[in-house]
Design an enzyme around this catalytic site. Structure first.
Site, PDB file in Angstrom:
ATOM      1  N   HIS A  97       0.822  -1.222   0.000  1.00  0.00           N
ATOM      2  CA  HIS A  97       0.000   0.000   0.000  1.00  0.00           C
ATOM      3  C   HIS A  97       0.849   1.263   0.000  1.00  0.00           C
ATOM      4  O   HIS A  97       0.321   2.366  -0.184  1.00  0.00           O
ATOM      5  CB  HIS A  97      -0.993  -0.010   1.170  1.00  0.00           C
ATOM      6  CG  HIS A  97      -0.407   0.333   2.506  1.00  0.00           C
ATOM      7  ND1 HIS A  97      -0.087  -0.621   3.446  1.00  0.00           N
ATOM      8  CD2 HIS A  97      -0.093   1.527   3.071  1.00  0.00           C
ATOM      9  CE1 HIS A  97       0.392  -0.033   4.530  1.00  0.00           C
ATOM     10  NE2 HIS A  97       0.396   1.276   4.325  1.00  0.00           N
ATOM     11  N   ASP A 144      -0.022  -7.641   1.965  1.00  0.00           N
ATOM     12  CA  ASP A 144       0.461  -6.265   1.856  1.00  0.00           C
ATOM     13  C   ASP A 144       1.998  -6.220   1.823  1.00  0.00           C
ATOM     14  O   ASP A 144       2.641  -5.690   2.733  1.00  0.00           O
ATOM     15  CB  ASP A 144      -0.085  -5.456   3.028  1.00  0.00           C
ATOM     16  CG  ASP A 144       0.116  -3.965   2.884  1.00  0.00           C
ATOM     17  OD1 ASP A 144       0.452  -3.515   1.775  1.00  0.00           O
ATOM     18  OD2 ASP A 144      -0.067  -3.242   3.892  1.00  0.00           O
ATOM     19  N   SER A 240       4.317   2.805   7.984  1.00  0.00           N
ATOM     20  CA  SER A 240       3.958   1.727   7.058  1.00  0.00           C
ATOM     21  C   SER A 240       5.162   1.251   6.258  1.00  0.00           C
ATOM     22  O   SER A 240       5.995   2.042   5.810  1.00  0.00           O
ATOM     23  CB  SER A 240       2.878   2.205   6.081  1.00  0.00           C
ATOM     24  OG  SER A 240       1.608   2.156   6.671  1.00  0.00           O
TER      25      SER A 240
END
Length: 288
Positions: A97, A144, A240
């Site tokens: 992402h 992910d 992230s």
């Protein structure tokens, strides 16, 4: 008549699925872009001597030589940020992402190695070679993970690859063990007390069923790893793609890639989610 009422109530209960805690899936819009803007301005305003941000805490360069910051230029315009982990002289792993969401698409990535800060210092390499997992799901952040390929970088005291789990470590769940998350992201959900340099936090890995009860079975799958964030500690906005590593016999092993937190923020006291590296070892090794 009573039976009909009972059946009617049961039918109503079955017709309303349980509401699970939503995760943040609009990473760039809600977290990455605002955080990158904040850090750019904070770095420009700060008096930095190479080891400390004035008013902050000392940071030792080389303490986490495997982490690399990412500055993502987006096709829609603007710059976002993420973290990643160096796996070899030419390969890194990050969250999928960080490159693509429902609302944003990456155009290029500048990888920042051997630096405490994102917008200055270190070794900086720009690339457009990013491979996402073919089963990555932008709606629930399943699978992910993504591999970044860069021009070869030489290892130094401040730039070094992290090990992948091997042998018996490939089969551990790590539940109950402490692992270390590292990132350039926020120290809290709001306010000016943000992370202007690299920080780390020690977290306990928890059973997946605890996470499933909160986020639901479509978000939490076998390849998800969760950590406890009680006490309001954990990963936060801007972290992230960064590493969750486990230390064994003085060797650091990558066991998680930072993926998500609750939509309510990192201080909500709800578990943080990571892509479980042991679930992707075959996929990763095929791309090294």
């Amino acid at each position: 008549m009573k039976l009909l009422v009972i059946l009617s109530l049961i039918g109503c209960a079955l017709s309303f699925p349980r509401a699970y805690e939503p995760i943040e899936v609009d990473y760039h819009g809600q977290q990455g872009i605002p955080m990158a803007s904040y850090l750019r301005n904070a770095e420009a305003a700060a008096d930095f001597d190479g080891a400390r941000i004035v008013g902050g805490t000392p940071a030792r360069l080389g303490a986490h030589p495997h982490i690399a910051g990412l500055l993502i230029a987006l096709t829609q315009g603007g710059t976002s940020m993420c973290g990643s982990s160096l796996l070899s002289n030419t390969k890194l792993i990050t969250a999928a992402h960080c490159w693509r969401t429902n609302n944003f698409q990456g155009q290029s990535i500048t990888v920042v190695l051997g630096s405490l800060r994102l917008f200055s210092g270190g070794t900086r390499i720009t690339t457009t070679n990013i491979q996402l997992h073919s089963n990555f799901n932008t709606r629930n952040l399943n699978n992910d993970v993504a591999i970044i390929t860069i021009n070869r970088v030489d290892f130094t005291n401040n730039i070094r690859a992290i090990a992948l789990p091997s042998g018996l470590l490939e089969y551990l769940t790590y539940v109950g063990n402490r692992a270390t998350a590292v990132g350039y992201g926020r120290l809290q959900d709001s306010g000016s007390n943000s992370n202007e340099v690299l920080h780390q936090v020690s977290l306990i890995v928890i059973e997946n069923f605890v996470c499933t009860d909160i986020y639901g079975p479509s978000t939490i799958i076998d390849s998800t790893l969760c950590t406890d964030t009680q006490g309001r500690i954990g990963t936060c906005q801007g972290d992230s793609g960064g590493p969750l590593d486990f230390s064994f016999q003085n060797v650091r092993y990558l066991i998680g890639v930072t993926s998500f937190t609750s939509q309510r923020g990192c201080q909500a006291g709800l578990p943080a989610g990571f892509a479980r590296v042991t679930s992707f070892l075959q996929w990763i090794r095929a791309r090294l």
